[in-house]
Design a protein around this motif. Structure first.
Motif, PDB file in Angstrom:
ATOM      1  N   CYS A  77     -17.575  13.120 -99.460  1.00  0.00           N
ATOM      2  CA  CYS A  77     -16.894  13.681 -98.178  1.00  0.00           C
ATOM      3  C   CYS A  77     -17.173  14.869 -98.145  1.00  0.00           C
ATOM      4  O   CYS A  77     -17.382  15.251 -97.208  1.00  0.00           O
ATOM      5  N   GLY A  78     -16.509  15.453 -99.645  1.00  0.00           N
ATOM      6  CA  GLY A  78     -16.613  17.188 -99.308  1.00  0.00           C
ATOM      7  C   GLY A  78     -17.669  17.791 -98.691  1.00  0.00           C
ATOM      8  O   GLY A  78     -17.813  18.570 -98.085  1.00  0.00           O
ATOM      9  N   ALA A  79     -18.905  17.171 -99.613  1.00  0.00           N
ATOM     10  CA  ALA A  79     -19.932  18.190 -99.453  1.00  0.00           C
ATOM     11  C   ALA A  79     -20.306  17.601 -97.993  1.00  0.00           C
ATOM     12  O   ALA A  79     -20.982  18.220 -97.366  1.00  0.00           O
ATOM     13  N   ILE A  80     -20.345  16.498 -97.004  1.00  0.00           N
ATOM     14  CA  ILE A  80     -21.268  15.775 -96.240  1.00  0.00           C
ATOM     15  C   ILE A  80     -19.808  16.656 -95.023  1.00  0.00           C
ATOM     16  O   ILE A  80     -20.888  17.352 -94.232  1.00  0.00           O
ATOM     17  N   ARG A  81     -18.811  17.192 -95.502  1.00  0.00           N
ATOM     18  CA  ARG A  81     -17.663  17.622 -94.357  1.00  0.00           C
ATOM     19  C   ARG A  81     -18.316  18.699 -94.144  1.00  0.00           C
ATOM     20  O   ARG A  81     -18.532  20.150 -93.058  1.00  0.00           O
ATOM     21  N   GLY A  82     -18.409  20.131 -95.628  1.00  0.00           N
ATOM     22  CA  GLY A  82     -19.115  20.779 -95.918  1.00  0.00           C
ATOM     23  C   GLY A  82     -20.756  21.854 -95.497  1.00  0.00           C
ATOM     24  O   GLY A  82     -20.402  22.669 -95.141  1.00  0.00           O
ATOM     25  N   GLU A  83     -21.201  20.722 -96.133  1.00  0.00           N
ATOM     26  CA  GLU A  83     -22.638  21.338 -96.075  1.00  0.00           C
ATOM     27  C   GLU A  83     -23.664  20.701 -94.993  1.00  0.00           C
ATOM     28  O   GLU A  83     -24.705  21.019 -95.133  1.00  0.00           O
ATOM     29  N   VAL A  84     -22.885  19.402 -94.068  1.00  0.00           N
ATOM     30  CA  VAL A  84     -24.011  18.543 -93.102  1.00  0.00           C
ATOM     31  C   VAL A  84     -23.782  19.269 -92.191  1.00  0.00           C
ATOM     32  O   VAL A  84     -22.548  19.332 -91.754  1.00  0.00           O
ATOM     33  N   HIS A  85     -24.407  19.595 -91.309  1.00  0.00           N
ATOM     34  CA  HIS A  85     -23.762  20.332 -89.778  1.00  0.00           C
ATOM     35  C   HIS A  85     -25.026  19.909 -88.524  1.00  0.00           C
ATOM     36  O   HIS A  85     -25.745  18.960 -88.788  1.00  0.00           O
ATOM     37  N   LYS A  86     -23.991  18.753 -87.866  1.00  0.00           N
ATOM     38  CA  LYS A  86     -25.183  18.480 -86.612  1.00  0.00           C
ATOM     39  C   LYS A  86     -25.616  19.415 -85.989  1.00  0.00           C
ATOM     40  O   LYS A  86     -25.381  20.056 -85.789  1.00  0.00           O
ATOM     41  N   VAL A  87     -27.222  18.764 -85.336  1.00  0.00           N
ATOM     42  CA  VAL A  87     -27.641  18.863 -84.531  1.00  0.00           C
ATOM     43  C   VAL A  87     -27.656  18.529 -82.962  1.00  0.00           C
ATOM     44  O   VAL A  87     -27.508  19.465 -82.254  1.00  0.00           O
ATOM     45  N   LYS A  88     -28.418  16.953 -83.024  1.00  0.00           N
ATOM     46  CA  LYS A  88     -27.793  16.261 -81.410  1.00  0.00           C
ATOM     47  C   LYS A  88     -27.990  15.014 -81.778  1.00  0.00           C
ATOM     48  O   LYS A  88     -28.373  14.740 -82.825  1.00  0.00           O
ATOM     49  N   HIS A  89     -27.239  14.567 -81.044  1.00  0.00           N
ATOM     50  CA  HIS A  89     -26.951  12.858 -80.475  1.00  0.00           C
ATOM     51  C   HIS A  89     -29.044  12.553 -80.922  1.00  0.00           C
ATOM     52  O   HIS A  89     -29.598  12.546 -79.550  1.00  0.00           O
ATOM     53  N   VAL A  90     -28.897  11.372 -82.078  1.00  0.00           N
ATOM     54  CA  VAL A  90     -30.855  10.752 -81.474  1.00  0.00           C
ATOM     55  C   VAL A  90     -30.828   9.115 -81.133  1.00  0.00           C
ATOM     56  O   VAL A  90     -31.446   8.980 -81.399  1.00  0.00           O
ATOM     57  N   GLY A  91     -29.264   8.520 -80.874  1.00  0.00           N
ATOM     58  CA  GLY A  91     -29.719   7.066 -81.414  1.00  0.00           C
ATOM     59  C   GLY A  91     -28.484   6.128 -81.877  1.00  0.00           C
ATOM     60  O   GLY A  91     -27.716   6.882 -81.265  1.00  0.00           O
ATOM     61  N   GLY A  92     -28.722   5.220 -81.506  1.00  0.00           N
ATOM     62  CA  GLY A  92     -27.949   4.998 -82.008  1.00  0.00           C
ATOM     63  C   GLY A  92     -27.594   3.442 -82.269  1.00  0.00           C
ATOM     64  O   GLY A  92     -27.960   2.869 -80.987  1.00  0.00           O
ATOM     65  N   GLY A  93     -26.641   2.121 -82.603  1.00  0.00           N
ATOM     66  CA  GLY A  93     -25.526   0.483 -81.313  1.00  0.00           C
ATOM     67  C   GLY A  93     -24.058   0.958 -81.315  1.00  0.00           C
ATOM     68  O   GLY A  93     -23.797   2.056 -81.053  1.00  0.00           O
ATOM     69  N   ALA A  94     -24.286  -0.757 -81.749  1.00  0.00           N
ATOM     70  CA  ALA A  94     -23.053  -0.763 -81.283  1.00  0.00           C
ATOM     71  C   ALA A  94     -22.069  -0.408 -82.396  1.00  0.00           C
ATOM     72  O   ALA A  94     -20.625  -0.738 -81.744  1.00  0.00           O
ATOM     73  N   VAL A  95     -22.853  -0.276 -83.434  1.00  0.00           N
ATOM     74  CA  VAL A  95     -21.588  -0.741 -85.227  1.00  0.00           C
ATOM     75  C   VAL A  95     -21.499   2.023 -84.791  1.00  0.00           C
ATOM     76  O   VAL A  95     -20.746   2.425 -85.408  1.00  0.00           O
ATOM     77  N   LYS A  96     -23.244   1.999 -84.350  1.00  0.00           N
ATOM     78  CA  LYS A  96     -22.769   3.911 -85.451  1.00  0.00           C
ATOM     79  C   LYS A  96     -23.826   4.815 -84.024  1.00  0.00           C
ATOM     80  O   LYS A  96     -24.509   3.905 -83.296  1.00  0.00           O
ATOM     81  N   ARG A  97     -23.313   5.967 -84.085  1.00  0.00           N
ATOM     82  CA  ARG A  97     -24.374   6.299 -83.030  1.00  0.00           C
ATOM     83  C   ARG A  97     -24.716   7.278 -84.520  1.00  0.00           C
ATOM     84  O   ARG A  97     -24.345   7.821 -85.550  1.00  0.00           O
TER      85      ARG A  97
END
Length: 353
Positions: A77-97
């Motif tokens: 969680c810590g690494a994802i929150r601090g090191e991963v940066h969203k760029v743009k929405h590219v797809g998904g379905g009912a359960v996930k974006r």
């Protein structure tokens, strides 16, 4: 007598130079065929009854990405929150974006739960990704259950639905061949085989009510292979305990789904989930011919592949008890590939014998 022997030896000597070139050609052609088949089968091989992981030396719970030389543990969680940066929405379905994101200058895919009502499906899909990591499953990079986030490898071609669009691009038109497309079909059957024979048991791909739905569960990689991406609806068949499965709680309709998935009591009886008879992994086998037909497309030579697959595809459409296993379908596909590649490389060898 001596003159006859000399004449006979002279005739044999005259024939030898004519025989040597065809023999050498046959040997070289056979060697080329074997090299082509070895290179391909080494990439798509599946050990009988087990998943062939096909991954690098990274141990379970670790990954290697892009230009990174060392294996890294799954991001928390810590690494994802601090090191991963969203760029743009590219797809998904009912359960996930799904968002194209960046992590240490690498493109990655970040999946986020759409609604808390579907958190059970989301967490089940995460558990399957963790447990079934192999070359047939999208590479897991990390997860955060607290925030309902999953981080996976990014594949720019997107879902398998985009196959025709990708292969029609000028850059990839040379790859739009029956051989390339047939290898994708073998990838698909290999994935089904791996799910039916996983170390954890027999899993069924339930998000498969129509062709588009099936294709959306898989990603097309940049080197033109297939990995399964969505494992949210993956129930377990447990024959030893007498436990079969039902895909969802809604009535399924149409010719794409297997007959045993249809409501058996006619339109005069309202659908009721509790009355629907359960079934097993053979529902996946029923759908293989339709998925393969899409994957083969209209490339030159694809109809010849269909002709050679006719018998095994007819078997896939038989009654539940008569359908072949995924292993038998995979074996049949490989035999057809071997035959067609040999014919392609050695088209005139029979006439030379």
């Amino acid at each position: 007598m001596t003159a006859w022997r000399e004449k006979s030896q002279s005739v044999k000597s005259d024939r030898m130079p004519k025989l040597i070139p065809p023999v050498l050609f046959l040997l070289l052609a056979a060697l080329l065929v074997n090299l082509v088949l070895y290179q391909y089968l080494s990439n798509v091989s599946v050990s009988h009854g087990k998943i062939n992981t096909g991954l690098s030396v990274c141990p379970h719970g670790h990954f290697r990405l892009g230009t990174l030389k060392n294996c890294s543990p799954w991001l928390s969680c810590g690494a994802i929150r601090g090191e991963v940066h969203k760029v743009k929405h590219v797809g998904g379905g009912a359960v996930k974006r799904v968002f194209l994101s960046e992590w240490k200058e690498n493109k990655v895919a970040l999946s986020q739960l759409t609604t808390l009502e579907l958190q059970e499906d989301f967490l089940h899909g995460l558990q399957m990704l963790k447990s079934l990591q192999s070359k047939y499953v999208v590479k897991l990079l990390g997860f955060c259950e607290e925030d309902f986030l999953i981080l996976t490898e990014y594949h720019p071609f997107g879902s398998l639905k985009n196959l025709n669009q990708v292969l029609n691009l000028p850059k990839y038109k040379a790859s739009n061949t029956w051989l390339r497309r047939f290898t994708l079909a073998i990838d698909y059957v290999s994935i089904i085989h791996s799910l039916h024979n996983s170390p954890l048991g027999t899993f069924v791909m339930c998000d498969s009510s129509d062709l588009d739905k099936v294709l959306s569960q898989y990603l097309l990689t940049s080197d033109f292979h297939i990995v399964v991406n969505d494992l949210d609806a993956l129930p377990l068949v447990n024959r030893s305990a007498g436990e079969l499965i039902r895909c969802g709680h809604q009535e399924l309709r149409g010719e794409f789904v297997a007959p045993e998935q249809l409501w058996p009591y006619g339109p005069e009886v309202p659908f009721e989930d509790s009355l629907m008879p359960p079934y097993d992994e053979m529902t996946d086998i029923w759908k293989i011919p339709d998925v393969t037909d899409f994957l083969l497309g209209e490339a030159e030579g694809s109809d010849l592949v269909r002709f050679h697959l006719f018998d095994i595809h007819m078997a896939c459409k038989k009654s539940l008890a008569e359908r072949p296993s995924a292993e038998k379908v995979l074996d049949a596909y490989r035999r057809v590939l071997t035959s067609l590649v040999r014919e392609m490389v050695m088209p005139g060898t029979r006439d030379m014998l």
